[in-house]
Write a protein that holds these residues in place. Structure first.
Motif, PDB file in Angstrom:
ATOM      1  N   GLY A   1       0.259  -0.962   0.509  1.00  0.00           N
ATOM      2  CA  GLY A   1       0.049  -0.275   0.240  1.00  0.00           C
ATOM      3  C   GLY A   1       0.893   1.421  -0.741  1.00  0.00           C
ATOM      4  N   ARG A   2       0.610   2.383   0.177  1.00  0.00           N
ATOM      5  CA  ARG A   2       1.153   3.327   0.156  1.00  0.00           C
ATOM      6  C   ARG A   2       1.482   3.932   1.839  1.00  0.00           C
ATOM      7  NH1 ARG A   2      -3.227   7.308  -3.608  1.00  0.00           N
ATOM      8  NH2 ARG A   2      -4.829   5.035  -3.351  1.00  0.00           N
ATOM      9  N   TYR A   3       2.356   4.703   1.714  1.00  0.00           N
ATOM     10  CA  TYR A   3       2.556   6.270   3.108  1.00  0.00           C
ATOM     11  C   TYR A   3       2.971   7.092   2.270  1.00  0.00           C
ATOM     12  CZ  TYR A   3       3.342   0.647   4.328  1.00  0.00           C
ATOM     13  OH  TYR A   3       3.118  -1.062   4.490  1.00  0.00           O
ATOM     14  N   VAL A   4       2.976   7.232   3.812  1.00  0.00           N
ATOM     15  CA  VAL A   4       4.141   9.039   4.149  1.00  0.00           C
ATOM     16  C   VAL A   4       4.784   9.006   4.262  1.00  0.00           C
ATOM     17  CG1 VAL A   4       3.743  11.468   4.221  1.00  0.00           C
ATOM     18  CG2 VAL A   4       1.179   9.763   4.265  1.00  0.00           C
ATOM     19  N   LEU A   5       6.305   9.777   4.109  1.00  0.00           N
ATOM     20  CA  LEU A   5       6.828   9.999   4.431  1.00  0.00           C
ATOM     21  C   LEU A   5       7.658  11.145   4.486  1.00  0.00           C
ATOM     22  CD1 LEU A   5       9.666   8.230   5.804  1.00  0.00           C
ATOM     23  CD2 LEU A   5      10.469   8.687   2.944  1.00  0.00           C
ATOM     24  N   LYS A   6       7.866  11.522   5.429  1.00  0.00           N
ATOM     25  CA  LYS A   6       8.636  14.114   5.817  1.00  0.00           C
ATOM     26  C   LYS A   6       9.552  13.117   6.510  1.00  0.00           C
ATOM     27  CE  LYS A   6       5.334  16.229   7.780  1.00  0.00           C
ATOM     28  NZ  LYS A   6       4.086  16.399   8.248  1.00  0.00           N
ATOM     29  N   GLY A   7      10.128  13.855   5.774  1.00  0.00           N
ATOM     30  CA  GLY A   7      12.100  14.611   6.521  1.00  0.00           C
ATOM     31  C   GLY A   7      12.738  15.661   6.391  1.00  0.00           C
ATOM     32  N   THR A   8      12.945  16.678   7.342  1.00  0.00           N
ATOM     33  CA  THR A   8      13.581  17.493   7.269  1.00  0.00           C
ATOM     34  C   THR A   8      14.955  18.023   7.814  1.00  0.00           C
ATOM     35  OG1 THR A   8      12.753  19.666   8.031  1.00  0.00           O
ATOM     36  CG2 THR A   8      12.795  18.144   9.980  1.00  0.00           C
ATOM     37  N   LYS A   9      15.231  18.945   7.932  1.00  0.00           N
ATOM     38  CA  LYS A   9      16.707  19.213   8.297  1.00  0.00           C
ATOM     39  C   LYS A   9      16.377  20.523   8.835  1.00  0.00           C
ATOM     40  CE  LYS A   9      19.398  17.783   4.469  1.00  0.00           C
ATOM     41  NZ  LYS A   9      19.911  17.802   3.086  1.00  0.00           N
ATOM     42  N   GLY A  10      17.635  20.965   9.969  1.00  0.00           N
ATOM     43  CA  GLY A  10      17.568  21.865  10.324  1.00  0.00           C
ATOM     44  C   GLY A  10      17.381  21.886  11.616  1.00  0.00           C
ATOM     45  N   GLY A  11      17.343  22.798  12.833  1.00  0.00           N
ATOM     46  CA  GLY A  11      17.307  22.622  13.952  1.00  0.00           C
ATOM     47  C   GLY A  11      15.337  23.647  14.042  1.00  0.00           C
ATOM     48  N   LYS A  12      15.167  23.792  14.399  1.00  0.00           N
ATOM     49  CA  LYS A  12      13.987  24.177  13.917  1.00  0.00           C
ATOM     50  C   LYS A  12      13.045  23.147  13.617  1.00  0.00           C
ATOM     51  CE  LYS A  12      11.613  27.947  12.056  1.00  0.00           C
ATOM     52  NZ  LYS A  12      11.565  29.446  11.333  1.00  0.00           N
ATOM     53  N   TYR A  13      12.800  23.154  12.440  1.00  0.00           N
ATOM     54  CA  TYR A  13      12.395  22.470  11.742  1.00  0.00           C
ATOM     55  C   TYR A  13      12.132  20.598  11.659  1.00  0.00           C
ATOM     56  CZ  TYR A  13      11.289  25.808   8.288  1.00  0.00           C
ATOM     57  OH  TYR A  13      11.347  27.005   7.672  1.00  0.00           O
ATOM     58  N   ARG A  14      13.499  20.354  12.184  1.00  0.00           N
ATOM     59  CA  ARG A  14      13.643  18.924  12.990  1.00  0.00           C
ATOM     60  C   ARG A  14      12.713  18.853  14.799  1.00  0.00           C
ATOM     61  NH1 ARG A  14      19.636  16.645  12.875  1.00  0.00           N
ATOM     62  NH2 ARG A  14      18.431  14.716  13.664  1.00  0.00           N
ATOM     63  N   LYS A  15      12.130  20.151  14.627  1.00  0.00           N
ATOM     64  CA  LYS A  15      12.128  19.872  16.791  1.00  0.00           C
ATOM     65  C   LYS A  15      10.158  19.580  16.165  1.00  0.00           C
ATOM     66  CE  LYS A  15      13.143  23.536  19.140  1.00  0.00           C
ATOM     67  NZ  LYS A  15      13.826  24.550  19.811  1.00  0.00           N
ATOM     68  N   TRP A  16      10.071  20.458  15.589  1.00  0.00           N
ATOM     69  CA  TRP A  16       8.132  20.732  14.750  1.00  0.00           C
ATOM     70  C   TRP A  16       8.707  19.424  13.937  1.00  0.00           C
ATOM     71  CZ3 TRP A  16       7.508  25.620  11.316  1.00  0.00           C
ATOM     72  CH2 TRP A  16       8.190  26.172  12.034  1.00  0.00           C
TER      73      TRP A  16
END
Length: 245
Positions: free
Chosen positions: A26-41
Motif C-alpha cells: 500500500g501507500r505510506y507518507v514519508l516526511k523528512g526535514t533538516k535544520g534545528g527548528k523544523y526537526r523540532k517540529w
C-alpha cells in the motif's frame, strides 16, 4: 513495507519534504526535514500523534516510525486518500456541496475540542504564555514575519481563556483532507496541545485566504456556539477574527 515501487511528491509546505511511498503493501507518507527548528517540529508531530492515536475524534494518521540521524529527521505515517479543503473549495462551484464540507470541517473541529486531552499534552503553564515565549524565542533566533513592536503589543494584551482544550494548533484548509465528499483526515499535528479553542477556529476561517463566503464561515462556526455559551453569535465570530490577526 516490502519493496518501494515508486515515490510521488504532493504539493506541500516549506517545513518538510514529503513523499508518498507506493509499495506492495500500500501507500505510506514519508516526511523528512533538516535544520534545528523544523526537526523540532517534526519530532513534536511524532510525539503528538503518538499520544492522540487512540482518539478516534481526531482522524489523525497512524505514526509508524520516527528516525533521527545527525543532520536529518524522518517520520513514516499512514496515507489518506484525498485533497485538501483548499483544493476542494477552489474547484467546487456547487454551493450546497461547499457548505456541507465547510460545516463538516467545523463539526470535526468541535469533536476534537471535546475529546479528552492526553495528560502528556497538558502543561502547568497557560497556553498563551507558552506561545508568547515561543514567539519571542523565534523572533530572536529565526527570520519571522512579526517584529519586536508586535510582540510587545501582544504581551501587553490580557488574553484570557476560561477553559483550555485539546487543539490542533494549525487547523487550516491546507491540513484537512477531503475524499468523495467527506472529511477523511486531519494532518500536520506538530501544534497539537492543550490550548485555546479559538486559535484553531481563527486559523480555519481567517479572511486572508479569501476562500469562505460569509455564509460558509457562519456554517463552519455553527457547532462552536454552544461551547462558549454565546448568546450573540457575532461576538464569537469577532473573537476568531481577532485571534487570526
Amino acid at each position: 513495507m516490502k519493496k518501494i515501487e515508486k515515490v510521488t511528491f504532493p504539493k506541500q509546505g516549506c517545513t518538510s519534504d514529503v513523499g508518498i511511498l507506493h509499495t506492495a503493501k500500500g501507500r505510506y507518507v514519508l516526511k523528512g526535514t533538516k535544520g534545528g527548528k523544523y526537526r523540532k517540529w517534526l519530532y513534536k508531530e511524532y510525539y503528538v500523534l503518538k499520544n492522540i492515536q487512540a482518539l478516534a475524534e481526531c482522524r489523525s494518521p497512524i505514526v509508524y516510525k520516527f528516525v533521527q540521524t545527525a543532520e536529518e529527521s524522518w517520520l513514516l505515517l499512514e496515507f489518506f486518500e484525498g485533497k485538501t479543503v483548499r483544493e476542494y473549495l477552489e474547484k467546487e462551484d456547487n454551493e450546497e456541496k461547499r457548505e456541507h464540507i465547510v460545516y463538516e470541517m467545523g463539526r470535526l473541529l468541535a469533536r476534537i475540542h471535546d475529546a479528552k486531552c492526553p495528560e502528556q499534552l497538558v502543561s502547568k503553564q497557560l497556553w498563551i504564555h507558552r506561545m508568547l515565549q515561543e514567539a519571542e524565542y523565534n523572533l530572536i533566533h529565526y527570520k519571522v514575519d512579526g517584529n519586536q513592536q508586535l510582540l510587545k503589543q501582544l504581551q501587553k494584551q490580557n488574553m484570557i481563556c476560561k477553559q483550555e482544550v485539546l487543539i490542533h494548533g494549525d487547523y487550516t484548509i491546507d491540513n484537512v483532507l477531503v475524499h468523495d465528499g467527506r472529511i477523511t483526515a486531519v494532518i500536520d499535528w506538530s501544534g497539537g496541545t492543550c490550548g485555546d479553542a479559538r486559535y484553531d477556529m481563527a486559523l480555519a476561517v481567517r479572511f486572508e485566504d479569501g476562500i469562505f463566503t460569509d455564509k460558509e464561515r457562519t456554517s463552519f462556526l455553527r457547532d462552536m456556539a454552544s461551547r462558549f455559551h454565546s448568546t450573540n453569535f457575532v461576538i464569537l465570530q469577532k473573537d476568531c477574527t481577532s485571534f487570526s490577526k
